[in-house]
Write a protein that holds these residues in place. Structure first.
Motif, short mmCIF file in Angstrom:
data_model
loop_
_atom_site.label_atom_id
_atom_site.label_comp_id
_atom_site.label_asym_id
_atom_site.label_seq_id
_atom_site.Cartn_x
_atom_site.Cartn_y
_atom_site.Cartn_z
N ILE A 270 15.02 -4.55 3.10
CA ILE A 270 13.65 -5.03 2.88
C ILE A 270 12.65 -3.93 3.21
CG2 ILE A 270 11.93 -6.72 3.60
CD1 ILE A 270 14.24 -8.62 4.28
N VAL A 271 12.85 -3.26 4.34
CA VAL A 271 11.95 -2.19 4.75
C VAL A 271 12.08 -0.99 3.82
CG1 VAL A 271 11.31 -0.63 6.62
CG2 VAL A 271 12.03 -2.96 7.15
N ILE A 272 13.32 -0.67 3.43
CA ILE A 272 13.56 0.49 2.56
C ILE A 272 12.89 0.30 1.20
CG2 ILE A 272 15.34 1.79 1.35
CD1 ILE A 272 17.23 1.19 3.71
N LYS A 273 12.99 -0.91 0.65
CA LYS A 273 12.41 -1.18 -0.67
C LYS A 273 10.88 -1.10 -0.65
CE LYS A 273 16.09 -4.14 -2.51
NZ LYS A 273 16.45 -5.52 -2.94
N GLN A 274 10.29 -1.30 0.52
CA GLN A 274 8.82 -1.34 0.60
C GLN A 274 8.22 -0.01 1.07
OE1 GLN A 274 8.76 -5.03 3.10
NE2 GLN A 274 7.36 -5.79 1.55
N VAL A 275 9.02 1.04 1.09
CA VAL A 275 8.54 2.34 1.59
C VAL A 275 7.30 2.80 0.83
CG1 VAL A 275 9.09 4.79 1.56
CG2 VAL A 275 10.67 3.20 2.62
N GLU A 276 7.36 2.78 -0.50
CA GLU A 276 6.24 3.28 -1.29
C GLU A 276 5.02 2.37 -1.17
OE1 GLU A 276 4.21 6.01 -3.59
OE2 GLU A 276 6.15 6.16 -2.57
N ASP A 277 5.25 1.06 -1.14
CA ASP A 277 4.14 0.11 -0.98
C ASP A 277 3.47 0.31 0.38
OD1 ASP A 277 4.56 -1.00 -3.46
OD2 ASP A 277 5.84 -2.62 -2.70
N TYR A 278 4.27 0.54 1.40
CA TYR A 278 3.68 0.75 2.73
C TYR A 278 2.91 2.06 2.78
CZ TYR A 278 3.00 1.13 7.73
OH TYR A 278 2.42 1.26 8.97
N ARG A 279 3.42 3.10 2.12
CA ARG A 279 2.69 4.37 2.08
C ARG A 279 1.31 4.17 1.44
NH1 ARG A 279 1.46 8.69 -1.07
NH2 ARG A 279 2.27 7.65 -2.92
N ASN A 280 1.25 3.39 0.38
CA ASN A 280 -0.03 3.11 -0.28
C ASN A 280 -0.94 2.27 0.62
OD1 ASN A 280 0.54 4.52 -2.66
ND2 ASN A 280 1.62 2.76 -3.55
N TYR A 281 -0.33 1.39 1.38
CA TYR A 281 -1.10 0.56 2.33
C TYR A 281 -1.76 1.44 3.39
CZ TYR A 281 -1.79 -3.13 5.91
OH TYR A 281 -2.31 -3.99 6.84
N VAL A 282 -1.00 2.36 3.96
CA VAL A 282 -1.56 3.27 4.96
C VAL A 282 -2.62 4.17 4.33
CG1 VAL A 282 -1.06 5.13 6.60
CG2 VAL A 282 0.53 3.22 6.36
N LYS A 283 -2.38 4.60 3.10
CA LYS A 283 -3.36 5.43 2.39
C LYS A 283 -4.66 4.67 2.21
CE LYS A 283 -3.96 8.19 -1.82
NZ LYS A 283 -3.32 8.63 -3.09
N MET A 284 -4.57 3.38 1.87
CA MET A 284 -5.76 2.56 1.73
C MET A 284 -6.54 2.51 3.05
SD MET A 284 -5.94 -1.57 1.17
CE MET A 284 -5.29 -1.85 2.83
N ILE A 285 -5.83 2.27 4.14
CA ILE A 285 -6.48 2.20 5.45
C ILE A 285 -7.09 3.55 5.82
CG2 ILE A 285 -6.06 1.89 7.92
CD1 ILE A 285 -3.97 -0.22 7.17
N TYR A 286 -6.35 4.62 5.55
CA TYR A 286 -6.85 5.98 5.81
C TYR A 286 -8.15 6.23 5.04
CZ TYR A 286 -7.17 11.05 5.25
OH TYR A 286 -7.61 12.34 5.20
N ASN A 287 -8.18 5.85 3.77
CA ASN A 287 -9.38 6.05 2.95
C ASN A 287 -10.55 5.23 3.47
OD1 ASN A 287 -8.16 7.90 1.22
ND2 ASN A 287 -7.47 6.32 -0.22
N TYR A 288 -10.28 4.01 3.92
CA TYR A 288 -11.34 3.18 4.47
C TYR A 288 -11.89 3.77 5.76
CZ TYR A 288 -10.59 -0.71 1.21
OH TYR A 288 -10.52 -1.50 0.09
N VAL A 289 -10.99 4.25 6.61
CA VAL A 289 -11.43 4.88 7.86
C VAL A 289 -12.33 6.07 7.56
CG1 VAL A 289 -10.66 6.24 9.84
CG2 VAL A 289 -9.50 4.10 9.28
N ASN A 290 -12.00 6.82 6.50
CA ASN A 290 -12.80 7.99 6.14
C ASN A 290 -14.20 7.63 5.67
OD1 ASN A 290 -12.12 10.82 6.30
ND2 ASN A 290 -10.21 10.29 5.28
N THR A 291 -14.42 6.40 5.23
CA THR A 291 -15.78 5.97 4.88
C THR A 291 -16.57 5.61 6.14
OG1 THR A 291 -15.21 3.61 4.63
CG2 THR A 291 -14.92 5.04 2.70
N ILE A 292 -15.85 5.37 7.23
CA ILE A 292 -16.50 5.03 8.50
C ILE A 292 -16.77 6.30 9.31
CG2 ILE A 292 -16.25 3.76 10.67
CD1 ILE A 292 -14.31 1.88 9.12
N ILE A 293 -15.74 7.15 9.39
CA ILE A 293 -15.85 8.42 10.09
C ILE A 293 -14.83 9.38 9.49
CG2 ILE A 293 -14.21 7.76 11.90
CD1 ILE A 293 -16.01 9.30 13.89
#
Length: 301
Positions: A270-293
């Protein structure tokens, strides 16, 4: 177990319930939990002392007739807790947003501190690298996948090391009462259970919560963004948050449970199959954080 509670805690004539390894009963409009404690007794002592200094919604440790914080039953250590909160509702983001900063002597609670992530994560990697050579035949899926997740962990370590080197902690970066793990679906009764207490930066619980939201599929981008803005972290804090999100704790936790026989190896798929989806999830959060600071770029996201 009724005899134990009567003899050691003077609770007689109680209606005792058992569920998922926990004994519970009510007395004088209070809920009590009698449960196994798997951490060290020195940690239990420090947890109890911490909650005396900072009274809160966390359950109170009840001493037995011998003035001990624990009772041994069938060679297992049990602790009795008096619960200060009895809701069945799950935790909310508000629970994580507002935490009291602690002004305490770190030496007095040294066993509860989990702030040196680089050291702890590095030790974890060393453990996996040693162990994997001995389990290749029994757990082929673990042995074939773990090296990728070790690589992710090493990236997280590098990011946190760079954060500590280049960013200065601010007032809001003081330690708070945190948890070994937080889940978006855990109820408040479990959240305020002292068994899971550690002392760490607020980013610990927030990252754990955000990871849980992903794996339970219970989030919207708008809600994530609003939550990140309300955190009001310093640049140091937001970078620590990203560092913890990069660290693949979900895989490592499941790995440990498989080795202990608690979960089946096939569940790691389950975790292995979601590797790419999780990477995109973290990227989304990273991009949002960059709009804050603005924080340093992570090329591989």
């Amino acid at each position: 177990m009724k005899n134990i509670l009567d003899y050691y805690y003077h609770f007689a004539n109680i209606s005792l319930h058992y569920n998922n390894g926990v004994y519970s009963f009510e007395k004088n409009n209070h809920l009590y939990l009698f449960k196994e404690f798997n951490r060290t007794l020195d940690e239990l002592k420090q947890i109890s002392q911490l909650l005396l200094i900072y009274p809160s919604k966390y359950h109170k440790v009840v001493s037995n007739r011998d003035n001990q914080l624990f009772t041994v039953v069938d060679n297992k250590v049990y602790v009795l807790f008096e619960c200060s909160i009895i809701p069945s509702s799950t935790i909310s983001e508000v629970t994580l947003l507002y935490k009291e900063k602690l002004m305490i002597d770190s030496k007095s609670f040294s066993l509860l501190y989990r702030t040196d992530w680089v050291k702890l994560w590095s030790q974890k990697i060393d453990y996996f690298e040693y162990q994997i050579r001995h389990i290749e035949e029994k757990y082929p899926l673990l042995s074939s996948s773990i090296h990728y997740f070790i690589g992710l962990a090493e990236n997280a370590i590098s990011y946190v090391e760079d954060t500590v080197l280049h960013e200065k902690p601010q007032l809001q970066d003081q330690v708070v009462i945190s948890h070994i793990r937080v889940s978006a679906v855990m109820n408040l009764l479990d959240y305020y259970d002292p068994i899971g207490i550690v002392l760490d930066h607020r980013a610990r619980d927030v990252a754990s919560y955000l990871k849980s939201l992903f794996y339970h599929g219970d989030y919207t981008e708008e809600n994530i963004y609003n939550f990140l803005k309300q955190l009001q972290f310093s640049k140091y804090g937001y970078r620590l948050l990203i560092g913890r999100l990069l660290y693949p704790s979900y895989y490592f936790d499941l790995y440990d449970q498989v080795i202990l026989g608690i979960r089946q190896e096939k569940e790691i798929k389950i975790v292995i199959k979601q590797v790419e989806d999780y990477r995109n999830y973290v990227k989304m959060i990273y991009n949002y954080v960059n709009t804050i600071i603005e924080i340093p770029r992570i090329d591989w996201l």
